[in-house]
Structure formats: C-alpha cells, structure tokens
Enzyme design. Structure first.
Site, mmCIF file in Angstrom:
data_model
loop_
_atom_site.group_PDB
_atom_site.id
_atom_site.type_symbol
_atom_site.label_atom_id
_atom_site.label_comp_id
_atom_site.label_asym_id
_atom_site.label_seq_id
_atom_site.Cartn_x
_atom_site.Cartn_y
_atom_site.Cartn_z
ATOM 1 N N ASP A 56 4.289 1.499 -4.842
ATOM 2 C CA ASP A 56 4.813 1.845 -3.741
ATOM 3 C C ASP A 56 5.185 0.577 -2.889
ATOM 4 O O ASP A 56 4.162 -0.027 -2.427
ATOM 5 C CB ASP A 56 3.743 2.737 -2.740
ATOM 6 C CG ASP A 56 4.073 3.298 -1.480
ATOM 7 O OD1 ASP A 56 5.137 2.838 -1.046
ATOM 8 O OD2 ASP A 56 3.506 3.839 -1.098
ATOM 9 N N LYS B 17 -0.813 0.674 4.359
ATOM 10 C CA LYS B 17 0.532 0.378 4.888
ATOM 11 C C LYS B 17 0.790 -0.325 6.294
ATOM 12 O O LYS B 17 1.873 -0.147 6.956
ATOM 13 C CB LYS B 17 1.649 1.476 4.734
ATOM 14 C CG LYS B 17 1.885 2.026 3.337
ATOM 15 C CD LYS B 17 2.239 3.138 3.056
ATOM 16 C CE LYS B 17 2.290 3.755 1.696
ATOM 17 N NZ LYS B 17 2.948 5.056 1.342
ATOM 18 N N HIS C 224 18.242 -23.683 -1.906
ATOM 19 C CA HIS C 224 18.736 -22.403 -1.284
ATOM 20 C C HIS C 224 20.201 -22.610 -1.151
ATOM 21 O O HIS C 224 20.989 -21.666 -1.166
ATOM 22 C CB HIS C 224 17.707 -22.033 -0.243
ATOM 23 C CG HIS C 224 16.631 -21.250 -0.689
ATOM 24 N ND1 HIS C 224 16.687 -19.762 -0.902
ATOM 25 C CD2 HIS C 224 15.514 -21.491 -1.037
ATOM 26 C CE1 HIS C 224 15.563 -19.588 -1.143
ATOM 27 N NE2 HIS C 224 14.772 -20.590 -1.117
ATOM 28 N N GLU D 276 16.689 -12.107 -3.912
ATOM 29 C CA GLU D 276 16.583 -13.220 -3.598
ATOM 30 C C GLU D 276 16.782 -14.222 -4.442
ATOM 31 O O GLU D 276 15.940 -14.413 -5.491
ATOM 32 C CB GLU D 276 15.234 -13.424 -2.766
ATOM 33 C CG GLU D 276 15.363 -14.710 -2.164
ATOM 34 C CD GLU D 276 13.707 -15.034 -1.373
ATOM 35 O OE1 GLU D 276 13.684 -15.989 -1.019
ATOM 36 O OE2 GLU D 276 13.116 -14.166 -1.066
#
Length: 560
Positions: A443, A367, A541, A264
């Site tokens: 992770d 998660k 952006h 990004e």
C-alpha cells in the site's frame, strides 16, 4: 553493540557474488565486427583512402592553379577532373564516417563502455580472508562513466500505447446509456460479466462525458479480473512505472536484487552504489525487534478502566484501545480490523452502556505521521547496520569518514530536530520505501509511517572505518493479499524470494521483506549522504536527471 550479536535468526551461508563476465565475453567473441565486411584489412583500407584523399586534393589544386594563370574558367572541367572530384567526395565521406562521428560523440557524450573495467578486474581478484581491500580493484570498479540509468546500448525504445479497438454496436448502446445516466458506471462488471469489456465501455463513456482523451493511458494487456473486488474499483486503464534493479544487496549472508519502481532519475543508481559499498565491506546485518499490526477503536464509557491491560489512552470519557496482533505474511489491516470488530461486539454484551464511536480512532495510527508509531512501532520494527571500511568510503563513496559523521549529525539529527521532524531523522528513507512498495504491491499510502527512520553514523576502529545503521520502527509490508497478487508485483516478490505465504514458518516472508526494505534504505542513505558530503548531489541531478526529451504531441480532444 553490533546487531549481528543480538540477532536470533539462523545464520545463512554467504552467497557468491553474481558474475556475468563469462557470458559477456562469449557474446563479444562471437559478435561480428563492422570491419569484417571490408575486402581488405582495416589498416590497409584506411591507408588507401588517406592516400587517395590527399592525392586528389593535390591534383585539383594544381589544375586550378594552372587555370587561374591562363585565365581559364574554373567551372570548365575535363574527365580527369570529374574523376578526381568523385574520388575526393568518396574519400572524404569515408574518413568523416570513420573518424569524425566518433570524435564528435566523444565530446558530446561520454563512452558507455562499462564492461571494460569489469573485465580487467577479474585478473585482480582479492585473496580470500584479506582484511585490506585492493586499491586497484576499488578504483577500477568505480571508474565507470555512464549517466544514471543509461542503457549499455544506445537504442531508444519507443513508448507505444496499444490502440483501443472501437466499440461494437452493442457496446455503443451501453456507452450511450452510461453517458445519459441510465446505467451506473459502477455496475458494468456485474451486468456484463466481462471486466475487460466493462473497463473499455467505462473508459469511452468517460471520454465522451469530459471531452478529454485518455489515449496515453493503456487499456490492453492487463488482467482486469484479478483486481475485481480486491485492488481497484471502476478501472479505465493502468499506469506504467519503470522498475529498476539495485544490487546485489548483501544482507544477513544472502544477496538480493532489489526491484524499485520510480520515476526519479539517479535514485536506483544511487542505491546501487550504496549496495556496492556494503558488499565490499562484508555485507550488512539486520534484526527484527517487533512484529505486530495495530488497530485502535474509540469507545465512550464511564466504567471501562478494567481494560487498562490493553495499550490504552483516555481523553475524558473517551477510551482509545490500541490492539496489536501478528498477521502472518499478510500486512494485516483487514485481518486485525475484523478481529477488533469481534472483540467490540463481545464487549458490548458485557458493557451495554459502551458506545462504539468508530472502529478506528487514529490511535493506530494508519497512514499518518504519529509519535505512537515512532515510539511503540507498527508492523515490523527493524534495525539494519553495516561497518564500511575507510578505503571504500574514500574510493567508492568519494568522501571521508569524518565528513560523513559530521554531516549526519548536523543534517539528519540536528537539522531534523530544528525542523520538528517526526520520525524523519534520515536523508531519503521515503524514496526507497515508496519505490520498493510500488514494485512489490504494498500500500503506497503506508509509506507515511513506514518511512519513519533514524540514521546513525559513528567512526569506529580508531576513526578508520564508519558504522552506519538505520532504525525503522514501523515497516508495514505483506507478501499475500492486496496488490501482491498482481502479475508484475508478484514477479518482483518472486525475484526477492518472498512471493506468497511461507508454509513452513508463517510470517517469515513478510519479515524478510521488511529487512530487505531496511537494508535498501541503508544502502541509499550511505550513497546520498556521501554525495552531499562530497558536493556531488546537485551536479549529478542537474546532469543526469534533466535529460532533454522530445515534446509530447498534443492529445486530441474527444467530441462529446
């Protein structure tokens, strides 16, 4: 209450900011200039070509005017006119190259000279212990004109993926066996005893089975032995994610250069600006509130109430037990799961009518966004704070204390409440957590709960300065095991000074990494909220995250 007053960690001596000016100055002094190749000084050379250019133009115009008066064809020229035309072309090319290209580039692309302002800043160093920042330093520090992530030297590096060598005759037989289904793909490592060769054979078999090319997916220059039985099964290559550096992040009296793996645009640059604002305001403080990994099995029993001393939740005949354990420098999921399994085996001996439904009953919760993690915490619970002076807010962040406080209340607090957010009372914590996790071998799926964060902003010191804090109750990180042992991720951990297990104080490396994650989130929150308050978000952006790139070539299909 400031966190610095309640932190139980030992005070660390401040580290002086890193400086590159001396090195850069030496390079600039020794580098040859283009003008050194000229036989005359640059100003004399320019004068000669200026004079030559206008002289031949005057000469040719005069000759052509005479030809027109006497009706002489213009294409008939003599030796003097030939020499004049050649001199005109040569002088024109010189002047165009010297002035024209720089002029066009100055319009199409801003200058990337980011060092000039920094070199000048060294003569304006602020006095030690001064409370008020020098305005000239702040203005010059923030006057760089360079796109996010742009290099100092405009020299594009071609992205070349090393070619995969063709299979040998022996490998060709194995590939045919895999394609025909005679040899299972997952058994190649054990049968061949060569992980790299197994990956190459599996890759070629996959291409033939699907008819799709994997030409853009690298295979070479990777240690496949290191992931066997640990990180990834049935590998066919690896992906490339660029790693940027934000910092220095001045946290708890020490400086950290934070590695961030991301695709990004502007993310690293924005975090870097937040680090700068924190550094100029004296640095951030952090405190670790809790440290415990959880696992919650689900069992069924009618007489299990005696175990209520453990964190439990009951739904009918089903009992959810939430075990919380410290796990040293490991993230600890496998460690805790193994311990919980042993506990369940022990309990079943005393309670034979207890049915173990599953080692995980989602009360952990791993998660998945869950209120239990938001309230009780999971992994490391960290709070990080900083007081940013009004001068820095105005001159570095380009906004005001009042605007930031109002935006935080309406966006991060009220806006998130209107959306029914669970742990999402922030601007972009997930961006930073994901980038640091990828770079350091964590992770990435645990970004879900690790990004739980509430950002608070409050005007202090009679409204002149702003107090910013982030509270993150479930940062799940480790410095051993899993992806942390891979070479590139291990290098990033080493950069932060948290590689491997800490032999002197078990768990301190993982706890330090958690505070660095929180500090990086704090820097990113400060920068992004300032960009939104100043109305710069969309502009930056659209300008820097939409760079035109050459269209990728069509990838040929592989014949089956």
């Amino acid at each position: 209450m400031e966190l610095g007053r309640i932190s139980s960690s030992k005070a660390l001596a401040p580290v002086k900011p890193m400086k590159m000016e001396g090195i850069v100055d030496d390079i600039l002094k020794t580098d040859p200039k283009d003008s050194d190749a000229l036989p005359l000084p640059l100003y004399l050379t320019n004068g000669v070509f200026f004079t030559l250019f206008f002289s031949v133009v005057y000469f040719l115009l005069t000759r052509w005017r005479e030809k027109i008066r006497h009706s002489t064809p213009l294409h008939i020229i003599d030796l003097s006119e030939i020499i004049a035309i050649l001199a005109f072309v040569a002088s024109f090319i010189y002047l165009l190259g010297f002035f024209g290209i720089d002029f066009i580039q100055s319009i199409l692309r801003p200058s990337a000279d980011v060092w000039a302002a920094e070199d000048e800043d060294q003569s304006i160093a602020p006095k030690a212990g001064a409370q008020k920042l020098d305005e000239e330093v702040l203005l010059k520090e923030d006057s760089r004109k360079i796109p996010c992530g742009a290099a100092l030297v405009d020299c594009p590096i071609p992205q070349v993926v090393p070619a995969v060598p063709p299979p040998t005759e022996e490998d060709e037989e194995i590939i045919k066996s895999v394609v025909e289904g005679k040899t299972p793909s997952y058994s190649l490592e054990s049968k061949l005893g060569d992980c790299k060769r197994a990956a190459a054979i599996r890759r070629e078999s996959l291409q033939r089975l699907t008819g799709k090319s994997l030409a853009g997916l690298p295979l070479e220059n990777f240690d496949y032995e290191s992931i066997l039985g640990q990180c990834c099964e049935m590998p066919v290559g690896y992906i490339q994610i660029p790693v940027g550096i934000a910092g220095p992040l001045f946290l708890d009296g020490r400086e950290y250069m934070v590695p961030m793996a991301t695709t990004e645009g502007c993310l690293v640059a924005s975090t870097n600006r937040g680090c700068k604002a924190i550094h100029l305001s004296g640095g951030a403080n952090s405190v670790l509130l809790r440290d415990g990994m959880t696992r919650a099995p689900v069992v069924r029993s009618s007489r299990f109430a005696r175990l209520q001393s453990i964190k439990c939740a009951i739904a009918g005949k089903n009992l959810y037990m939430r075990f919380s354990c410290s796990t040293g420098d490991a993230m600890g999921m496998n460690m805790v799961s193994k311990g919980v399994q042993n506990v369940l085996d022990f309990l079943q001996n005393d309670f034979p009518d207890m049915d173990v439904i599953g080692i995980s009953g989602n009360f952990c919760s791993d998660k998945k966004p869950a209120a239990v993690n938001w309230i009780e915490g999971r992994g490391k619970s960290v709070v990080c704070e900083v007081i940013i002076s009004g001068d820095v807010v105005r001159k570095v962040l380009k906004t005001s204390v009042e605007a930031l406080v109002e935006l935080n209340m309406l966006k991060n607090l009220a806006g998130s409440a209107m959306a029914g957010a669970l742990g999402g009372f922030n601007a972009q914590a997930s961006n930073i957590v994901s980038a640091v996790y990828l770079a350091t071998g964590q992770d990435p799926a645990q970004n879900v709960e690790s990004s739980h964060c509430i950002t608070m902003m409050e005007a202090v010191n009679d409204g002149k300065d702003i107090h910013v804090s982030v509270t993150m109750p479930s940062i799940e990180v480790g410095t051993v095991g899993g992806g942390t042992q891979l070479a590139s991720q291990s290098a990033c951990l080493n950069l932060l000074g948290v590689k491997g297990a800490n032999k002197e104080a078990a768990g301190s490396n993982a706890r330090l990494l958690a505070t660095i994650v929180a500090g990086s989130v704090l820097a990113a929150e400060v920068s992004l909220m300032s960009a939104i308050a100043a109305g710069h978000l969309v502009q930056s952006h659209m300008k820097y995250n939409r760079a035109a790139t050459p269209a990728s070539k069509d990838v040929p299909k592989i014949s089956s």
